[in-house]
Design an enzyme around this catalytic site. Structure first.
Site, short mmCIF file in Angstrom:
data_model
loop_
_atom_site.label_atom_id
_atom_site.label_comp_id
_atom_site.label_asym_id
_atom_site.label_seq_id
_atom_site.Cartn_x
_atom_site.Cartn_y
_atom_site.Cartn_z
N SER A 150 0.91 -1.28 -0.26
CA SER A 150 0.04 0.21 -0.02
C SER A 150 0.74 1.24 -0.12
O SER A 150 0.28 2.43 -0.11
CB SER A 150 -1.17 -0.16 1.27
OG SER A 150 -1.90 -1.05 0.87
N ASN A 191 -8.61 -0.92 -0.61
CA ASN A 191 -8.06 -0.66 -2.02
C ASN A 191 -9.21 -0.35 -3.00
O ASN A 191 -8.80 0.23 -3.96
CB ASN A 191 -7.42 -1.94 -2.24
CG ASN A 191 -6.41 -2.41 -1.38
OD1 ASN A 191 -5.70 -1.44 -1.02
ND2 ASN A 191 -6.05 -3.85 -1.05
N TYR A 198 -10.63 2.45 5.24
CA TYR A 198 -9.64 2.15 4.39
C TYR A 198 -9.92 1.22 3.36
O TYR A 198 -10.66 0.14 3.69
CB TYR A 198 -8.40 1.72 5.31
CG TYR A 198 -7.11 1.58 4.38
CD1 TYR A 198 -6.36 2.56 4.01
CD2 TYR A 198 -6.55 0.32 3.93
CE1 TYR A 198 -4.99 2.61 3.48
CE2 TYR A 198 -5.38 0.11 3.48
CZ TYR A 198 -4.75 1.36 3.11
OH TYR A 198 -3.57 1.25 2.58
N GLN A 216 -10.87 -4.81 -0.20
CA GLN A 216 -10.76 -5.77 -1.15
C GLN A 216 -11.56 -5.68 -2.55
O GLN A 216 -12.89 -5.81 -2.13
CB GLN A 216 -10.01 -6.95 -1.00
CG GLN A 216 -8.86 -7.16 0.20
CD GLN A 216 -7.39 -6.59 -0.02
OE1 GLN A 216 -7.34 -5.93 -1.27
NE2 GLN A 216 -6.75 -6.68 0.90
#
EC number: 3.5.2.6
Length: 381
Positions: free
Chosen positions: A84, A172, A170, A140
């Site tokens: 990350s 992705n 948080y 994800q």
């Protein structure tokens, strides 16, 4: 008069002793070794590369193996998966696109992906994607999402848990989509835009999204439960966790982000500043584009505890900083990163001209990384 002279002499002594206290290369090496050697033993890390930026100058240190089976040592050229920490490259590239006038953070997401017709996307801006505040996008992208059609289906079917801007979670799938959409007006792929607009101008010649054949010899193996692993391909992987780099290039990355005044390209210089601007406050932490910042000076506990997954991955109330606050030199600017077999950490304090890069070919707990970095930088400041 005597009193005044004595006072001046004391002041001069104090100021000269500050300069005299500058650390030698050997002293820096001792400080780094005293922290990293036991860390590697405790965490059973096969290999590490560390760079310390002290008074603006980089110092490099390497330990252990990049490839256990073939007995290849870690060198200054060894490529590590950044995980990350790749998001900081995404943030700067996005900042560059803003500086070029190609995108605005206030733009609706649907402007760049009109196929997102779901009602839930109304009111979600690029800012929300870039800063994990869209309303609860997942950490994800599911493994079964393997192409662009499946990716559209995934986002069309996602349902927010909160209104945009209420909480930071948080993800992705959030910043990854921001990176993909931010380069659309350029007509380039994400990898091409990153290479042309960020990597080449900063002379990061050993930083890759796709490691070319002639660099494979330097690509370390990561280790998970003792087995060698490399990151698996996935949708929006380049944007969220797909960069590989060497300790020399990462030190250069820190130097450019710590002081962009030497960066020739004006839009890149502005992009670096925009990535460290403060868009939301979450407790003690300020969210930038990829980068996360805390006010300096600070207590070690606030960064160490804040990096724990229980906090870092929790949905927490976000307070918008409107207008965004420009980059603050008195900041601890940092980012952790992991893949299945790698663990990285980057931190710097622009005001102190002090920074650190820690690259390891094993993932280990974030608080352990942050504490090690803190201990090293605290002794150097």
């Amino acid at each position: 008069m005597m009193k005044k002279s004595l006072c001046c002499a004391l002041l001069l002594t104090a100021s000269f002793s500050t300069f005299a206290a500058a650390k030698t290369e050997q002293q820096i090496a001792d400080i780094v070794n005293r922290t990293i050697t036991p860390l590697m033993q405790e965490q059973a890390i096969p290999g590490m590369a560390v760079a310390v930026i002290y008074q603006g100058k980089p110092y490099y240190f390497t330990w252990g193996k990049a490839d256990i089976a073939n007995n290849h040592p870690v060198t200054q050229q060894t490529l590590f998966e950044l995980g990350s920490v790749s998001k900081t490259f995404n943030g700067v590239l996005g900042g560059d696109a803003i500086a070029r006038g190609e995108i605005k953070l206030s733009d609706p997401v649907t402007k760049y992906w009109p196929e997102l017709t779901g009602k839930q996307w109304q009111g979600i801006r690029l800012l929300h994607l870039a800063t994990y505040t869209a309303g609860g996008l997942p950490l994800q992208i599911p493994d079964d999402v393997r192409d662009k059609a499946a990716l559209l289906h995934f986002y069309q079917n996602w349902q927010p848990q909160w209104t945009p801007g209420a909480k930071r979670l948080y993800a992705n799938s959030s910043i990854g989509l921001f990176g993909a959409l931010a380069v659309k007006p350029s007509g380039m792929s994400y990898e091409e835009a990153m290479t042309r607009r960020v990597l080449q101008p900063l002379k990061l010649a050993h930083t890759w999204i796709t490691v070319p054949q002639n660099e494979q010899k330097d690509y370390a193996w990561g280790y998970r439960e003792g087995k060698p692993v490399h990151v698996s391909p996935g949708q929006l992987d380049a944007e969220a966790y797909g960069v590989k780099s060497s300790v020399i290039d990462m030190a250069r990355w820190v130097q450019a982000n710590m002081d962009a005044s030497h960066v020739q390209e004006k839009t890149l210089q502005q992009g670096i500043a925009l990535a460290q601007s403060r868009y939301w406050r979450i407790g003690d932490m300020y969210q930038g584009l990829g980068w996360e910042m805390l006010n300096w000076p600070l207590k070690a506990d606030s960064i160490i505890n804040g990096s724990d997954s229980k906090v870092a991955l929790a949905a927490l109330p976000a307070v918008e900083v409107n207008p965004p606050a420009p980059a603050v030199k008195a900041s601890w600017v940092h980012k952790t990163g992991s893949t299945g077999g790698f663990g990285s950490y980057v931190a710097f304090v622009p005001e102190k001209n002090l920074g650190i890069v820690m690259l390891a070919n094993k993932s280990y707990p974030n608080p352990v990384r942050v504490e090690a970095a803190w201990r090293i930088l605290e002794k150097l400041q």
